[in-house]
Write an enzyme that holds these catalytic residues in place. Structure first.
Site, short mmCIF file in Angstrom:
data_model
loop_
_atom_site.label_atom_id
_atom_site.label_comp_id
_atom_site.label_asym_id
_atom_site.label_seq_id
_atom_site.Cartn_x
_atom_site.Cartn_y
_atom_site.Cartn_z
CB CYS A 1 -0.93 0.08 1.10
SG CYS A 1 0.02 -0.02 2.75
C1 SAM Z 1 0.02 -4.87 2.41
S1 SAM Z 1 1.01 -6.53 2.86
C2 SAM Z 1 -0.21 -7.70 2.52
C3 SAM Z 1 -0.84 -8.22 3.89
C4 SAM Z 1 -1.72 -9.35 3.63
N1 SAM Z 1 -2.82 -9.37 2.66
C5 SAM Z 1 -2.46 -9.78 4.90
O1 SAM Z 1 -3.73 -9.59 4.80
O2 SAM Z 1 -1.75 -10.03 6.05
C6 SAM Z 1 1.80 -6.65 1.17
C7 SAM Z 1 2.78 -7.66 1.19
O3 SAM Z 1 3.14 -8.00 -0.31
C8 SAM Z 1 4.97 -8.37 0.05
N2 SAM Z 1 5.46 -8.21 -1.33
C9 SAM Z 1 5.83 -6.90 -1.79
N3 SAM Z 1 6.43 -7.07 -2.97
C10 SAM Z 1 6.39 -8.43 -3.16
C11 SAM Z 1 6.60 -9.21 -4.42
N4 SAM Z 1 6.90 -8.82 -5.38
N5 SAM Z 1 5.91 -10.53 -4.55
C12 SAM Z 1 5.24 -11.04 -3.49
N6 SAM Z 1 4.99 -10.50 -2.27
C13 SAM Z 1 5.44 -9.24 -2.17
C14 SAM Z 1 5.18 -7.82 0.98
O4 SAM Z 1 6.28 -8.23 1.67
C15 SAM Z 1 4.06 -7.66 2.15
O5 SAM Z 1 4.13 -8.60 3.09
#
Ligand code: SAM
Length: 412
Positions: A154
Protein backbone atom coordinates in the site's frame (compact mmCIF):
# COMPACT_ATOMS: atom_id res chain seq x y z
CA UNK A 1 8.57 -22.74 -11.73
CA UNK A 2 7.35 -26.12 -10.57
CA UNK A 3 4.22 -25.73 -8.49
CA UNK A 4 4.96 -28.74 -6.34
CA UNK A 5 8.23 -27.28 -5.14
CA UNK A 6 7.97 -25.73 -1.69
CA UNK A 7 10.44 -23.02 -0.96
CA UNK A 8 10.73 -22.18 2.66
CA UNK A 9 14.08 -22.04 4.31
CA UNK A 10 13.81 -22.13 8.08
CA UNK A 11 16.73 -19.93 9.09
CA UNK A 12 16.37 -16.43 10.43
CA UNK A 13 15.76 -13.55 8.03
CA UNK A 14 18.56 -10.98 8.17
CA UNK A 15 17.74 -8.44 5.51
CA UNK A 16 15.61 -7.83 2.46
CA UNK A 17 16.11 -6.79 -1.11
CA UNK A 18 12.36 -6.38 -1.53
CA UNK A 19 11.87 -3.44 -3.87
CA UNK A 20 8.83 -2.17 -1.96
CA UNK A 21 10.87 -1.53 1.16
CA UNK A 22 12.35 1.92 1.45
CA UNK A 23 14.24 3.14 4.49
CA UNK A 24 14.09 6.91 4.95
CA UNK A 25 17.08 9.10 4.30
CA UNK A 26 18.54 10.34 7.59
CA UNK A 27 21.37 12.74 8.33
CA UNK A 28 24.28 11.44 10.42
CA UNK A 29 23.14 13.54 13.39
CA UNK A 30 19.58 12.22 13.20
CA UNK A 31 20.87 8.70 12.94
CA UNK A 32 23.03 9.30 16.02
CA UNK A 33 20.04 10.58 18.04
CA UNK A 34 18.10 7.43 17.17
CA UNK A 35 21.13 5.29 18.01
CA UNK A 36 21.60 6.85 21.45
CA UNK A 37 17.92 6.69 22.26
CA UNK A 38 17.64 3.08 21.30
CA UNK A 39 20.86 2.21 23.18
CA UNK A 40 19.45 3.75 26.40
CA UNK A 41 16.11 2.03 26.00
CA UNK A 42 17.80 -1.28 25.19
CA UNK A 43 19.91 -1.18 28.35
CA UNK A 44 16.86 -0.18 30.49
CA UNK A 45 15.00 -3.10 28.98
CA UNK A 46 17.81 -5.58 29.72
CA UNK A 47 17.93 -4.41 33.34
CA UNK A 48 14.15 -4.74 33.67
CA UNK A 49 14.16 -8.25 32.17
CA UNK A 50 16.89 -9.20 34.66
CA UNK A 51 14.58 -8.08 37.46
CA UNK A 52 16.70 -4.97 38.22
CA UNK A 53 14.06 -2.42 37.23
CA UNK A 54 10.99 -1.12 39.08
CA UNK A 55 8.47 -3.75 40.19
CA UNK A 56 5.61 -4.45 37.73
CA UNK A 57 2.60 -2.20 38.32
CA UNK A 58 -0.01 -4.36 36.59
CA UNK A 59 -0.79 -8.06 36.65
CA UNK A 60 -0.06 -9.89 33.38
CA UNK A 61 -3.20 -9.35 31.35
CA UNK A 62 -5.57 -12.08 30.24
CA UNK A 63 -7.36 -10.83 27.11
CA UNK A 64 -11.13 -10.90 27.03
CA UNK A 65 -11.49 -10.73 23.26
CA UNK A 66 -11.03 -14.00 21.42
CA UNK A 67 -10.93 -13.09 17.71
CA UNK A 68 -11.74 -16.70 16.80
CA UNK A 69 -15.25 -16.00 18.04
CA UNK A 70 -15.53 -13.21 15.47
CA UNK A 71 -14.93 -15.74 12.69
CA UNK A 72 -16.41 -19.17 13.54
CA UNK A 73 -14.88 -21.87 11.35
CA UNK A 74 -17.18 -22.55 8.39
CA UNK A 75 -17.31 -25.95 6.69
CA UNK A 76 -15.26 -26.46 3.54
CA UNK A 77 -17.07 -24.69 0.69
CA UNK A 78 -15.21 -26.45 -2.13
CA UNK A 79 -13.62 -23.21 -3.39
CA UNK A 80 -9.85 -22.95 -3.81
CA UNK A 81 -8.12 -19.66 -2.92
CA UNK A 82 -4.74 -18.43 -4.15
CA UNK A 83 -3.05 -15.78 -2.02
CA UNK A 84 -0.75 -13.08 -3.42
CA UNK A 85 1.26 -10.68 -1.23
CA UNK A 86 0.25 -12.87 1.71
CA UNK A 87 2.22 -11.07 4.44
CA UNK A 88 1.54 -12.48 7.91
CA UNK A 89 -1.71 -14.00 6.66
CA UNK A 90 -4.64 -11.70 7.51
CA UNK A 91 -6.49 -12.48 4.29
CA UNK A 92 -5.25 -16.08 4.28
CA UNK A 93 -6.62 -16.73 7.76
CA UNK A 94 -9.95 -15.04 7.00
CA UNK A 95 -10.42 -17.17 3.86
CA UNK A 96 -9.34 -20.28 5.74
CA UNK A 97 -11.91 -19.74 8.50
CA UNK A 98 -14.58 -18.97 5.89
CA UNK A 99 -14.18 -22.50 4.50
CA UNK A 100 -11.92 -21.98 1.47
CA UNK A 101 -9.22 -24.50 0.56
CA UNK A 102 -5.77 -22.90 0.42
CA UNK A 103 -4.14 -23.25 -2.99
CA UNK A 104 -0.79 -21.46 -2.51
CA UNK A 105 0.65 -18.27 -1.03
CA UNK A 106 3.19 -15.96 -2.69
CA UNK A 107 5.10 -13.69 -0.33
CA UNK A 108 8.56 -12.25 -0.96
CA UNK A 109 9.52 -11.66 2.70
CA UNK A 110 10.87 -14.77 4.32
CA UNK A 111 9.78 -13.92 7.89
CA UNK A 112 6.18 -13.49 6.79
CA UNK A 113 6.34 -16.74 4.80
CA UNK A 114 7.70 -18.46 7.92
CA UNK A 115 4.69 -17.17 9.85
CA UNK A 116 2.37 -18.82 7.34
CA UNK A 117 4.32 -22.07 7.34
CA UNK A 118 4.46 -22.18 11.13
CA UNK A 119 0.69 -21.87 11.41
CA UNK A 120 -0.26 -24.04 8.47
CA UNK A 121 2.59 -26.50 7.75
CA UNK A 122 0.52 -28.19 5.07
CA UNK A 123 0.14 -25.03 2.96
CA UNK A 124 2.11 -24.48 -0.23
CA UNK A 125 4.09 -21.28 0.36
CA UNK A 126 6.53 -19.62 -2.01
CA UNK A 127 9.01 -17.05 -0.79
CA UNK A 128 12.19 -15.22 -1.81
CA UNK A 129 12.51 -15.03 -5.59
CA UNK A 130 10.03 -17.88 -6.05
CA UNK A 131 7.55 -15.95 -3.94
CA UNK A 132 8.07 -12.79 -5.99
CA UNK A 133 4.85 -12.38 -7.95
CA UNK A 134 6.76 -10.64 -10.73
CA UNK A 135 8.45 -13.93 -11.57
CA UNK A 136 5.42 -16.19 -11.83
CA UNK A 137 3.82 -17.51 -15.01
CA UNK A 138 0.21 -17.71 -13.80
CA UNK A 139 -1.12 -19.73 -16.73
CA UNK A 140 -0.03 -22.94 -15.03
CA UNK A 141 -2.56 -22.25 -12.23
CA UNK A 142 -5.50 -22.03 -14.62
CA UNK A 143 -8.26 -24.48 -13.65
CA UNK A 144 -6.77 -24.96 -10.19
CA UNK A 145 -7.92 -21.75 -8.52
CA UNK A 146 -11.43 -20.38 -7.94
CA UNK A 147 -10.54 -17.16 -6.14
CA UNK A 148 -7.43 -14.97 -6.05
CA UNK A 149 -6.99 -12.63 -3.13
CA UNK A 150 -4.26 -10.15 -2.30
CA UNK A 151 -3.35 -6.78 -0.96
CA UNK A 152 -0.61 -5.29 -3.14
CA UNK A 153 1.81 -3.15 -1.05
CA UNK A 154 0.00 0.00 0.00
CA UNK A 155 3.00 2.34 0.30
CA UNK A 156 2.47 3.90 -3.16
CA UNK A 157 -1.02 5.05 -2.09
CA UNK A 158 -0.78 5.37 1.67
CA UNK A 159 -1.20 8.73 3.41
CA UNK A 160 1.84 7.70 5.46
CA UNK A 161 3.92 7.44 2.28
CA UNK A 162 4.69 9.82 -0.56
CA UNK A 163 1.62 8.85 -2.59
CA UNK A 164 3.50 8.49 -5.87
CA UNK A 165 0.87 5.98 -6.97
CA UNK A 166 1.52 4.30 -10.30
CA UNK A 167 4.88 6.04 -10.62
CA UNK A 168 6.06 4.22 -7.54
CA UNK A 169 7.96 1.12 -8.57
CA UNK A 170 6.46 -0.66 -5.59
CA UNK A 171 3.02 -0.43 -7.18
CA UNK A 172 2.20 -4.06 -7.78
CA UNK A 173 -1.47 -3.72 -8.74
CA UNK A 174 -0.50 -4.54 -12.36
CA UNK A 175 0.88 -7.84 -11.05
CA UNK A 176 -2.41 -8.65 -9.33
CA UNK A 177 -4.25 -7.92 -12.58
CA UNK A 178 -1.78 -10.04 -14.56
CA UNK A 179 -2.50 -12.97 -12.20
CA UNK A 180 -6.28 -12.55 -12.64
CA UNK A 181 -5.92 -12.36 -16.42
CA UNK A 182 -3.59 -15.36 -16.50
CA UNK A 183 -5.60 -17.63 -14.20
CA UNK A 184 -9.13 -16.43 -14.94
CA UNK A 185 -10.60 -17.37 -11.54
CA UNK A 186 -14.33 -17.26 -10.79
CA UNK A 187 -13.71 -14.31 -8.51
CA UNK A 188 -11.10 -12.14 -6.84
CA UNK A 189 -10.60 -9.88 -3.83
CA UNK A 190 -8.02 -7.09 -3.90
CA UNK A 191 -7.63 -4.77 -0.94
CA UNK A 192 -5.71 -1.64 -0.17
CA UNK A 193 -5.59 1.50 1.93
CA UNK A 194 -8.59 3.78 1.97
CA UNK A 195 -6.50 6.51 0.29
CA UNK A 196 -6.57 4.55 -2.98
CA UNK A 197 -10.27 5.46 -3.12
CA UNK A 198 -9.51 9.19 -2.86
CA UNK A 199 -9.90 11.69 -5.66
CA UNK A 200 -6.14 11.79 -6.15
CA UNK A 201 -6.13 8.23 -7.45
CA UNK A 202 -9.57 8.24 -9.13
CA UNK A 203 -8.16 8.26 -12.65
CA UNK A 204 -5.61 5.59 -11.86
CA UNK A 205 -8.25 3.32 -10.30
CA UNK A 206 -10.58 3.80 -13.26
CA UNK A 207 -8.04 3.38 -16.06
CA UNK A 208 -5.50 0.99 -14.63
CA UNK A 209 -7.49 -1.18 -12.21
CA UNK A 210 -11.16 -1.17 -13.14
CA UNK A 211 -10.93 -0.95 -16.91
CA UNK A 212 -8.78 -4.04 -17.46
CA UNK A 213 -10.68 -6.08 -14.87
CA UNK A 214 -14.17 -5.02 -15.93
CA UNK A 215 -13.71 -6.58 -19.37
CA UNK A 216 -14.45 -10.01 -17.83
CA UNK A 217 -15.57 -9.26 -14.27
CA UNK A 218 -18.34 -7.43 -12.45
CA UNK A 219 -16.36 -5.41 -9.94
CA UNK A 220 -17.74 -4.02 -6.66
CA UNK A 221 -15.65 -1.40 -4.87
CA UNK A 222 -16.40 -0.72 -1.21
CA UNK A 223 -14.85 0.34 2.06
CA UNK A 224 -15.04 -1.48 5.38
CA UNK A 225 -14.10 -0.60 8.95
CA UNK A 226 -12.49 -3.17 11.19
CA UNK A 227 -14.61 -2.19 14.23
CA UNK A 228 -17.73 -3.09 12.20
CA UNK A 229 -16.53 -6.68 12.55
CA UNK A 230 -15.60 -6.57 16.24
CA UNK A 231 -11.92 -5.64 15.81
CA UNK A 232 -11.10 -2.91 18.35
CA UNK A 233 -9.22 -0.60 16.00
CA UNK A 234 -9.83 2.35 13.68
CA UNK A 235 -8.90 0.72 10.43
CA UNK A 236 -10.55 1.25 7.09
CA UNK A 237 -9.72 -0.67 3.97
CA UNK A 238 -10.81 -0.44 0.35
CA UNK A 239 -11.90 -3.64 -1.38
CA UNK A 240 -12.31 -4.58 -5.03
CA UNK A 241 -14.33 -7.77 -5.44
CA UNK A 242 -14.80 -9.22 -8.90
CA UNK A 243 -16.98 -12.06 -10.15
CA UNK A 244 -16.74 -13.59 -13.62
CA UNK A 245 -19.42 -12.01 -15.82
CA UNK A 246 -20.13 -15.20 -17.78
CA UNK A 247 -19.96 -17.86 -15.07
CA UNK A 248 -21.35 -16.12 -11.98
CA UNK A 249 -25.00 -15.13 -12.13
CA UNK A 250 -25.53 -13.88 -8.55
CA UNK A 251 -24.59 -10.35 -7.64
CA UNK A 252 -21.92 -9.89 -4.98
CA UNK A 253 -23.07 -7.94 -1.93
CA UNK A 254 -20.51 -6.54 0.53
CA UNK A 255 -20.84 -7.91 4.07
CA UNK A 256 -23.10 -6.14 6.58
CA UNK A 257 -21.52 -4.94 9.81
CA UNK A 258 -21.80 -7.33 12.72
CA UNK A 259 -20.49 -4.91 15.38
CA UNK A 260 -20.33 -1.23 16.24
CA UNK A 261 -18.12 0.87 18.52
CA UNK A 262 -20.62 3.73 18.58
CA UNK A 263 -21.30 3.20 22.31
CA UNK A 264 -17.66 4.13 23.08
CA UNK A 265 -17.96 7.35 21.10
CA UNK A 266 -21.28 8.21 22.75
CA UNK A 267 -19.80 7.64 26.17
CA UNK A 268 -16.88 9.92 25.34
CA UNK A 269 -19.28 12.61 24.13
CA UNK A 270 -21.29 12.27 27.31
CA UNK A 271 -18.15 12.75 29.33
CA UNK A 272 -17.29 15.86 27.34
CA UNK A 273 -20.81 17.09 28.08
CA UNK A 274 -21.30 18.04 24.47
CA UNK A 275 -24.03 15.59 23.89
CA UNK A 276 -27.41 16.72 22.66
CA UNK A 277 -30.53 14.58 22.39
CA UNK A 278 -29.88 14.25 18.67
CA UNK A 279 -26.72 12.29 19.39
CA UNK A 280 -28.70 9.57 21.11
CA UNK A 281 -29.17 7.30 18.12
CA UNK A 282 -31.30 4.23 18.58
CA UNK A 283 -28.97 1.23 18.56
CA UNK A 284 -29.66 -1.56 16.12
CA UNK A 285 -30.08 -4.54 18.38
CA UNK A 286 -28.79 -7.09 15.89
CA UNK A 287 -25.41 -5.32 15.95
CA UNK A 288 -23.01 -6.43 18.66
CA UNK A 289 -20.88 -4.15 20.79
CA UNK A 290 -17.25 -3.86 19.65
CA UNK A 291 -14.95 -3.90 22.66
CA UNK A 292 -12.51 -1.10 23.37
CA UNK A 293 -8.78 -1.72 23.80
CA UNK A 294 -8.80 -2.02 27.57
CA UNK A 295 -11.73 -4.39 27.65
CA UNK A 296 -10.36 -6.50 24.75
CA UNK A 297 -6.97 -6.85 26.44
CA UNK A 298 -8.49 -7.62 29.84
CA UNK A 299 -7.21 -4.44 31.53
CA UNK A 300 -8.89 -2.84 34.54
CA UNK A 301 -11.79 -0.39 34.12
CA UNK A 302 -10.43 3.17 34.40
CA UNK A 303 -13.66 4.81 33.27
CA UNK A 304 -12.37 5.37 29.75
CA UNK A 305 -11.99 3.07 26.79
CA UNK A 306 -11.77 3.47 23.00
CA UNK A 307 -10.93 1.47 19.94
CA UNK A 308 -7.22 1.65 19.08
CA UNK A 309 -5.95 4.27 16.67
CA UNK A 310 -4.73 2.62 13.44
CA UNK A 311 -1.72 0.44 14.23
CA UNK A 312 1.15 1.60 12.07
CA UNK A 313 3.11 -0.82 9.98
CA UNK A 314 6.55 -1.27 11.49
CA UNK A 315 8.21 -1.95 8.16
CA UNK A 316 8.51 1.60 6.89
CA UNK A 317 9.86 4.78 8.41
CA UNK A 318 13.18 6.07 9.63
CA UNK A 319 14.16 2.91 11.46
CA UNK A 320 12.97 -0.55 12.36
CA UNK A 321 10.63 0.37 15.14
CA UNK A 322 8.88 -1.48 17.91
CA UNK A 323 6.25 1.26 18.11
CA UNK A 324 2.73 1.02 16.73
CA UNK A 325 2.09 4.73 17.02
CA UNK A 326 0.70 6.22 13.79
CA UNK A 327 0.33 9.93 14.63
CA UNK A 328 0.45 12.53 17.38
CA UNK A 329 -3.37 12.54 17.52
CA UNK A 330 -3.15 8.80 18.16
CA UNK A 331 -0.80 9.40 21.09
CA UNK A 332 -3.54 11.38 22.88
CA UNK A 333 -5.94 8.45 22.62
CA UNK A 334 -3.37 5.91 23.81
CA UNK A 335 -2.52 8.26 26.64
CA UNK A 336 -6.15 8.57 27.73
CA UNK A 337 -6.42 4.80 27.64
CA UNK A 338 -3.25 4.60 29.76
CA UNK A 339 -1.65 2.31 27.23
CA UNK A 340 1.92 2.88 26.01
CA UNK A 341 2.23 2.33 22.24
CA UNK A 342 6.06 2.29 22.03
CA UNK A 343 8.64 -0.33 22.86
CA UNK A 344 6.22 -3.22 22.35
CA UNK A 345 7.34 -6.32 24.27
CA UNK A 346 8.16 -9.67 22.67
CA UNK A 347 5.84 -11.38 25.17
CA UNK A 348 3.30 -10.44 27.84
CA UNK A 349 5.81 -11.41 30.54
CA UNK A 350 8.53 -9.17 29.06
CA UNK A 351 6.14 -6.27 28.60
CA UNK A 352 5.01 -6.63 32.21
CA UNK A 353 8.55 -6.62 33.60
CA UNK A 354 9.67 -3.60 31.57
CA UNK A 355 7.70 -0.95 33.49
CA UNK A 356 6.91 2.23 31.51
CA UNK A 357 8.09 5.58 32.84
CA UNK A 358 4.55 6.95 33.06
CA UNK A 359 3.13 3.75 34.56
CA UNK A 360 0.93 3.02 31.56
CA UNK A 361 0.32 -0.50 30.33
CA UNK A 362 3.03 -1.73 27.95
CA UNK A 363 1.73 -3.69 24.96
CA UNK A 364 3.16 -7.01 23.79
CA UNK A 365 3.11 -8.33 20.22
CA UNK A 366 0.38 -10.75 21.30
CA UNK A 367 -1.76 -7.80 22.42
CA UNK A 368 -1.15 -5.98 19.14
CA UNK A 369 -2.20 -9.14 17.26
CA UNK A 370 -5.49 -9.18 19.18
CA UNK A 371 -6.08 -5.50 18.42
CA UNK A 372 -5.74 -6.44 14.74
CA UNK A 373 -8.13 -9.41 15.07
CA UNK A 374 -5.58 -12.26 15.05
CA UNK A 375 -6.44 -15.02 17.55
CA UNK A 376 -3.84 -16.26 20.02
CA UNK A 377 -3.71 -19.54 18.05
CA UNK A 378 -1.98 -17.64 15.19
CA UNK A 379 1.76 -17.18 15.88
CA UNK A 380 4.17 -14.81 14.17
CA UNK A 381 7.77 -15.40 13.15
CA UNK A 382 10.59 -12.83 13.39
CA UNK A 383 11.96 -10.01 15.50
CA UNK A 384 9.44 -7.70 17.21
CA UNK A 385 9.61 -4.97 14.53
CA UNK A 386 9.11 -7.57 11.82
CA UNK A 387 6.11 -9.11 13.58
CA UNK A 388 4.58 -5.66 14.09
CA UNK A 389 5.12 -5.06 10.38
CA UNK A 390 3.24 -8.23 9.52
CA UNK A 391 0.42 -7.29 11.89
CA UNK A 392 0.22 -3.64 10.83
CA UNK A 393 0.24 -4.56 7.13
CA UNK A 394 -2.51 -7.11 7.37
CA UNK A 395 -6.20 -7.14 6.66
CA UNK A 396 -7.91 -7.72 10.01
CA UNK A 397 -8.81 -11.43 9.72
CA UNK A 398 -12.44 -11.06 10.91
CA UNK A 399 -12.98 -8.44 8.19
CA UNK A 400 -11.31 -10.69 5.59
CA UNK A 401 -13.52 -13.54 6.83
CA UNK A 402 -16.74 -11.62 6.23
CA UNK A 403 -15.65 -10.59 2.72
CA UNK A 404 -14.66 -14.20 1.95
CA UNK A 405 -17.97 -15.48 3.29
CA UNK A 406 -19.93 -12.97 1.19
CA UNK A 407 -17.96 -13.93 -1.92
CA UNK A 408 -18.53 -17.66 -1.31
CA UNK A 409 -22.29 -16.99 -1.11
CA UNK A 410 -22.10 -15.36 -4.54
CA UNK A 411 -20.00 -18.06 -6.18
CA UNK A 412 -21.73 -21.20 -4.88
C1 SAM B 1 -0.03 -5.10 2.49
S1 SAM B 1 0.95 -6.49 2.75
C2 SAM B 1 -0.22 -7.77 2.55
C3 SAM B 1 -0.88 -8.19 3.80
C4 SAM B 1 -1.77 -9.41 3.66
N1 SAM B 1 -2.76 -9.24 2.63
C5 SAM B 1 -2.47 -9.70 4.97
O1 SAM B 1 -3.69 -9.59 5.01
O2 SAM B 1 -1.79 -10.03 5.96
C6 SAM B 1 1.85 -6.61 1.26
C7 SAM B 1 2.82 -7.76 1.23
O3 SAM B 1 3.34 -7.86 -0.10
C8 SAM B 1 4.64 -8.40 0.00
N2 SAM B 1 5.34 -8.17 -1.27
C9 SAM B 1 5.91 -7.02 -1.70
N3 SAM B 1 6.44 -7.19 -2.94
C10 SAM B 1 6.17 -8.47 -3.30
C11 SAM B 1 6.44 -9.23 -4.47
N4 SAM B 1 7.08 -8.70 -5.50
N5 SAM B 1 6.02 -10.50 -4.50
C12 SAM B 1 5.36 -11.06 -3.44
N6 SAM B 1 5.09 -10.38 -2.31
C13 SAM B 1 5.47 -9.11 -2.24
C14 SAM B 1 5.23 -7.67 1.19
O4 SAM B 1 6.33 -8.35 1.74
C15 SAM B 1 4.04 -7.60 2.14
O5 SAM B 1 4.07 -8.64 3.07
Amino acid sequence: MSKSKQTLIGHYFEGTNATWYEGWELSDEEREVFRQRSKASHSAKLKALNGEGPQPLHPINVPKLNPEELMPQLPNNGLRALSLFSGGGGLDLGFDRAGFTHSASFEILRDAACTLKMNRPEWRIYTDEEGNVRNVDWHSFRGEVDVIHGGPPCQPFSMAGRQKGEEDERNLFPEFIRAVQGIKPLGFVAENVKALGSRKFQEYVQNEILEPLQKDYNVTVFQLSADSFGVPQQRQRLFFVGTDKKRVKKQFLPPDPTHSSEHLRLKQKQENQQMSLFDLEVQNESILRCMGVREALGLSDIGFDAIAPTLRSGLTGPRHTTSILSSTAALKIWDKMQVWPNGVGASRENANKFVTKNGHFRLSVQDCAILQGFPSTWSFHGAVYMILGQIGNSVAPPMAYRVAEALAKTLI
